[in-house]
Structures are given as C-alpha cells and as structure tokens.
Design a protein around this motif. Sequence first.
Motif, PDB file in Angstrom:
ATOM      1  N   VAL A  55       0.842  -1.194   0.000  1.00  0.00           N
ATOM      2  CA  VAL A  55       0.000   0.000   0.000  1.00  0.00           C
ATOM      3  C   VAL A  55       0.875   1.241   0.000  1.00  0.00           C
ATOM      4  N   GLU A  56       0.630   2.126  -0.954  1.00  0.00           N
ATOM      5  CA  GLU A  56       1.361   3.387  -1.028  1.00  0.00           C
ATOM      6  C   GLU A  56       0.884   4.320   0.084  1.00  0.00           C
ATOM      7  N   VAL A  57       1.836   5.003   0.711  1.00  0.00           N
ATOM      8  CA  VAL A  57       1.541   5.925   1.801  1.00  0.00           C
ATOM      9  C   VAL A  57       2.144   7.285   1.459  1.00  0.00           C
ATOM     10  N   ARG A  58       1.287   8.343   1.515  1.00  0.00           N
ATOM     11  CA  ARG A  58       1.729   9.696   1.200  1.00  0.00           C
ATOM     12  C   ARG A  58       0.906  10.686   2.003  1.00  0.00           C
ATOM     13  N   PRO A  59       1.420  11.911   2.242  1.00  0.00           N
ATOM     14  CA  PRO A  59       0.641  12.896   2.992  1.00  0.00           C
ATOM     15  C   PRO A  59      -0.672  13.193   2.275  1.00  0.00           C
ATOM     16  N   PRO A  60      -1.794  13.182   3.009  1.00  0.00           N
ATOM     17  CA  PRO A  60      -3.080  13.402   2.353  1.00  0.00           C
ATOM     18  C   PRO A  60      -3.487  14.855   2.212  1.00  0.00           C
ATOM     19  N   GLY A  61      -2.725  15.788   2.802  1.00  0.00           N
ATOM     20  CA  GLY A  61      -3.116  17.185   2.738  1.00  0.00           C
ATOM     21  C   GLY A  61      -3.998  17.585   3.904  1.00  0.00           C
ATOM     22  N   PRO A  62      -4.701  18.700   3.795  1.00  0.00           N
ATOM     23  CA  PRO A  62      -5.494  19.205   4.915  1.00  0.00           C
ATOM     24  C   PRO A  62      -6.660  18.294   5.263  1.00  0.00           C
ATOM     25  N   MET A  63      -7.129  18.420   6.515  1.00  0.00           N
ATOM     26  CA  MET A  63      -8.250  17.602   6.963  1.00  0.00           C
ATOM     27  C   MET A  63      -9.477  17.845   6.091  1.00  0.00           C
ATOM     28  N   ARG A  64      -9.799  19.096   5.876  1.00  0.00           N
ATOM     29  CA  ARG A  64     -10.954  19.442   5.045  1.00  0.00           C
ATOM     30  C   ARG A  64     -10.486  19.752   3.631  1.00  0.00           C
ATOM     31  N   GLY A  65     -10.932  18.967   2.679  1.00  0.00           N
ATOM     32  CA  GLY A  65     -10.581  19.198   1.287  1.00  0.00           C
ATOM     33  C   GLY A  65      -9.377  18.419   0.796  1.00  0.00           C
ATOM     34  N   GLY A  66      -8.729  17.672   1.674  1.00  0.00           N
ATOM     35  CA  GLY A  66      -7.596  16.848   1.251  1.00  0.00           C
ATOM     36  C   GLY A  66      -8.043  15.459   0.833  1.00  0.00           C
ATOM     37  N   LEU A  67      -7.095  14.535   0.827  1.00  0.00           N
ATOM     38  CA  LEU A  67      -7.369  13.160   0.392  1.00  0.00           C
ATOM     39  C   LEU A  67      -7.893  12.273   1.514  1.00  0.00           C
ATOM     40  N   GLY A  68      -7.904  12.791   2.748  1.00  0.00           N
ATOM     41  CA  GLY A  68      -8.408  12.006   3.871  1.00  0.00           C
ATOM     42  C   GLY A  68      -7.327  11.155   4.483  1.00  0.00           C
ATOM     43  N   SER A  69      -7.248   9.920   4.061  1.00  0.00           N
ATOM     44  CA  SER A  69      -6.279   8.974   4.605  1.00  0.00           C
ATOM     45  C   SER A  69      -4.919   9.118   3.940  1.00  0.00           C
ATOM     46  N   GLY A  70      -3.878   8.734   4.683  1.00  0.00           N
ATOM     47  CA  GLY A  70      -2.544   8.697   4.106  1.00  0.00           C
ATOM     48  C   GLY A  70      -2.278   7.461   3.275  1.00  0.00           C
ATOM     49  N   LEU A  71      -3.184   6.482   3.327  1.00  0.00           N
ATOM     50  CA  LEU A  71      -3.007   5.238   2.592  1.00  0.00           C
ATOM     51  C   LEU A  71      -3.836   5.266   1.315  1.00  0.00           C
ATOM     52  N   VAL A  72      -3.196   5.060   0.188  1.00  0.00           N
ATOM     53  CA  VAL A  72      -3.917   4.991  -1.081  1.00  0.00           C
ATOM     54  C   VAL A  72      -4.846   3.776  -1.057  1.00  0.00           C
ATOM     55  N   GLY A  73      -6.126   4.009  -1.397  1.00  0.00           N
ATOM     56  CA  GLY A  73      -7.108   2.931  -1.377  1.00  0.00           C
ATOM     57  C   GLY A  73      -7.937   2.873  -0.118  1.00  0.00           C
ATOM     58  N   ASP A  74      -7.611   3.734   0.871  1.00  0.00           N
ATOM     59  CA  ASP A  74      -8.378   3.801   2.103  1.00  0.00           C
ATOM     60  C   ASP A  74      -9.440   4.889   1.966  1.00  0.00           C
ATOM     61  N   LEU A  75     -10.349   4.993   2.940  1.00  0.00           N
ATOM     62  CA  LEU A  75     -11.402   6.004   2.917  1.00  0.00           C
ATOM     63  C   LEU A  75     -11.520   6.678   4.271  1.00  0.00           C
ATOM     64  N   VAL A  76     -11.537   8.004   4.268  1.00  0.00           N
ATOM     65  CA  VAL A  76     -11.961   8.800   5.408  1.00  0.00           C
ATOM     66  C   VAL A  76     -13.166   9.596   4.926  1.00  0.00           C
ATOM     67  N   SER A  77     -14.335   9.264   5.435  1.00  0.00           N
ATOM     68  CA  SER A  77     -15.559   9.890   4.943  1.00  0.00           C
ATOM     69  C   SER A  77     -15.854  11.211   5.639  1.00  0.00           C
ATOM     70  N   GLU A  78     -15.801  11.234   6.966  1.00  0.00           N
ATOM     71  CA  GLU A  78     -16.127  12.427   7.738  1.00  0.00           C
ATOM     72  C   GLU A  78     -14.870  13.252   7.960  1.00  0.00           C
ATOM     73  N   GLN A  79     -14.568  14.134   7.001  1.00  0.00           N
ATOM     74  CA  GLN A  79     -13.317  14.893   7.051  1.00  0.00           C
ATOM     75  C   GLN A  79     -13.408  16.158   7.884  1.00  0.00           C
ATOM     76  N   LYS A  80     -14.514  16.346   8.587  1.00  0.00           N
ATOM     77  CA  LYS A  80     -14.591  17.456   9.524  1.00  0.00           C
ATOM     78  C   LYS A  80     -13.763  17.173  10.766  1.00  0.00           C
ATOM     79  N   TYR A  81     -13.664  15.884  11.117  1.00  0.00           N
ATOM     80  CA  TYR A  81     -12.969  15.490  12.340  1.00  0.00           C
ATOM     81  C   TYR A  81     -11.845  14.483  12.108  1.00  0.00           C
ATOM     82  N   HIS A  82     -11.809  13.846  10.953  1.00  0.00           N
ATOM     83  CA  HIS A  82     -10.883  12.735  10.724  1.00  0.00           C
ATOM     84  C   HIS A  82     -10.011  12.992   9.498  1.00  0.00           C
ATOM     85  N   GLY A  83      -8.881  12.313   9.457  1.00  0.00           N
ATOM     86  CA  GLY A  83      -7.995  12.398   8.307  1.00  0.00           C
ATOM     87  C   GLY A  83      -7.158  13.660   8.312  1.00  0.00           C
TER      88      GLY A  83
END
Length: 219
Positions: free
Chosen positions: A34-62
Amino acid sequence: MPSVLTVNLAHPFTNPDTKKKPTGIDKRPTDDPVEVRPPGPMRGGLGSGLVGDLVSEQKYHGGDDQAVYAYGREDLDFWEAELGRPIGNGVFGENLTTEGIDVTGARIGERWRVGADGLVLEVTRPRTPCRTFAAWLEVNGWIKTFTAQAIPGAYFRIITPGTLRAGDAIEVVHRPDHEVTIGLVFRAMTTEPSLWPALLAADALPEPLMEKARRRAAR
C-alpha cells in the motif's frame, strides 16, 4: 522486533450511526503493498494517508496530522477478553495493527521507520471515540468504556512517503526527551483536563491541541 501485523484498508458501508453517507471504519487486512503519502489538509484533502483507504467524515478525521492510525494487537486482545468476543485486525478502524510495540506509550514526535523502503511516520495524537465507532461495535456505553481504559491507539503524520506491507519491521528512530505520551494526551483530552499544560513540552503536537494547551496554561 516490533512489526506491522497487518495493513488494513476500508470496506465502505453506510454509516450505522447517521444512516446516510458511507464510513470507512470497517477496515480489513490486505496482502498487497500500500502506497503511503501525505493526504493534505483535513478538510478538502485526500483524507487517509493510505492509497485505497477512505476517510468519509473529514470534519474530524484524516488530514496530515491524522494520516495513519495504528492500534496494537496486544490491546485488541485485551478488548477481546473484556468484551467476550473476537476482534479481528482492523475492526477498530486502524490502518496498522502492530505487535511488539507500546502504542499508547509512544511519545508525541516519536518517529517510526516502517519497512525497508524508507517510510517514516511521526506520532501526533491519540484517537478519540465517536458515535460511529460505538454504532459499528454495537456495544452499549462504548464511548465511556473506551475512554475509561485509555488505550486509544495513535495517529501519525507522514515524514517520508513509502510503501506499507504486512510483516514490515518497525524501528523507533527518534524518541523525544519529553514525557508526553499518547496516553497522557488522551487523558488530558478526556478525563484529566488538568494535564493540558503538561502537553506544551511536545513541540510536535498538532497546532489545535497545542493552542488549547496554551490557553489552559494561561489560566
């Protein structure tokens, strides 16, 4: 040698708390790298640092300060005994199920080199329990129970991108000389607010938590 027992990715399903948008709390082991890279900001970024993962609620997570979440297999074993039911790797929503390392005892700013291709993660803050977590486990009073035990698991930011694989060795390559651990921060955030000023010793603490520690210290 401490190691990554499994790398876990989300299997999205409808959030059992809100019954609306999907959640990524159901994470399951993968045998693939699994590729791991910085996801960017909590709001508006990619969420998780793991490619293929999901962070849905980006107000508080990711986001960069919560890019990777790790939980110890030893702590999952504790919960298995406490709850009287099996708890598989990834069930707590962790990206990394570790073995042989004290996750709650990790210090803020501690750095882990994981695997052989240079991935470096930095400990940032504990996980705090939410309603989705409680609804997912279907345990009455889960938020209170989880909080009381104070074994929350740790979030990491990504210092050097890389690839994760099950079985990767974990090496602590930097351990700050302060005593601000994941467990201490969790207790400050939940049951022992008098501990907030002590967190100022940890320069790597995420800025929102550092700002709160400053306000508490100034009272």
